[in-house]
Design an enzyme around this catalytic site. Sequence first.
Site: not given
Length: 479
Positions: A217, A304, A286, A192, A299, A477
């Site tokens: 994160e 919230q 990338w 986190d 989040d 497909w």
Amino acid sequence: MAYLNNSSDESAQGSDIGAVLRNGREILLQGFNWESHKRDWWRNLEKKVPDIAKSGFTSVWLPPVSQSFSPEGYLPQNLYSLNSSYGSEHQLKILLRKLNEHKVRAMADIVINHRVGTTQGHGGMYNRYDGLPLPWNEHAVTSCTGGLGNQSSGANFHGVPNIDHSQNFVRNDLIGWLKWLRNFGFQDFRFDFARGYSAKYVKGYIEGARPIFSVGEYWDPCNYNNNGLDYNQDSHRQQIINWIDGTGQLSAAFDFTSKGILQEAVKGQFWRLRDRQGKPPGVMGWWPSRAVTFIDNHDTGSTQIAVDEKVSRGQLRTFSLEPILKLGVLGGRVPASPGGVSYGGALCYPLFGAPLVSSQCRLLSCASKVKAHWPFPKNHLMEGYAYILTHPGIPTVFYDHFYDWGNSIHDEIVKLIVIRKEQGIHSRSSIKILEAGPNLYSAIIGDKVCMKIGDGSWCPGSREWTLTTSGHRYAIWKK
């Protein structure tokens, strides 16, 4: 409805912390939302484990399990107490055991950027942890958040003491705790607020505790101009890639760049989904083997809001990238804390450094009912999943979409997972973007799957392609 069973060899994976990343066949489920703590959550998830497994998920990200000042779990205090608002330690153990029996890994949400203190120390601040396991003193807290430690190696999380990861005793203690979580039954980690401390410390924690899979994160705002989202988000994805590189390439990261671009593209701007080099425009384009793609999370798409530094003037911005949690309106009995203001039985903490005033807390109290501050457009949801579940990267499905939005959405997502697995699509699969216009995007992935999203009419020209599934504004497909 077709389902796939998982197979896993944890002994082989556990001996090589890079094996899962090289394999590239992970499909994650975020197993909670912002208000899951209001339900008997561990028991709720335990009942869903058989369906989670047969749907093809390899890992379930669980909410923070340690005792916390906030019921959501993101203001931890006693890291070794696993009795939380989500359920008891015993119930959690039952859940982890059942996940293991069904060959689905459990991902722990590792909240170690900050920790709420118990005792006043230096400067009269609550920056000591007396009476708890890991009874740190003020030297465990960064000097920029009221401690006697060193300056932070990342961004500050204002309002609570930030942990000083440069201290050897702190790192040793945290590695010990992470190993304890591994022994308890967690195989994977989600870090986190990863921009709050140097990626080199994440590298050390992964090497010390040896999770099977890790994701961070690292969340900063995308690049905007007066007309909205910039087309070029290279500097944004480069920040995430730099963080991944700083972990010694041991951790993946959530692809916030792709999320920000995709949710604008589906509104009739599909040209955004091809960068100037003809590649996908997010981290996926990338470094796909480290890009954890997603549509929404607790989040961005849950109940919230977020408030920026203009909150004192009553100006809310719906696209803000910080959740209300991280501004910190805390209920219950909370000791006075630097920068905190008591209002209506709660403590309000500032996010941007300046102390809040009671009027701001009133504003937050009124605003707390606003839902979802950076959500994916609801009527384009399956276009989003058709994109991430057919493309390179490591896709993540949000609990709300899978279980709370009806059986039709659940079954459509499962069909996409089955196609991904049966056609051998993985995090490094090749991609050829065929169309990227205002109302249409199409691509061939791994030379085995062809897909389109948008309301533009399109199908592959060759007869070797067979339509395998379709829905609102998407079609897939296969050969």
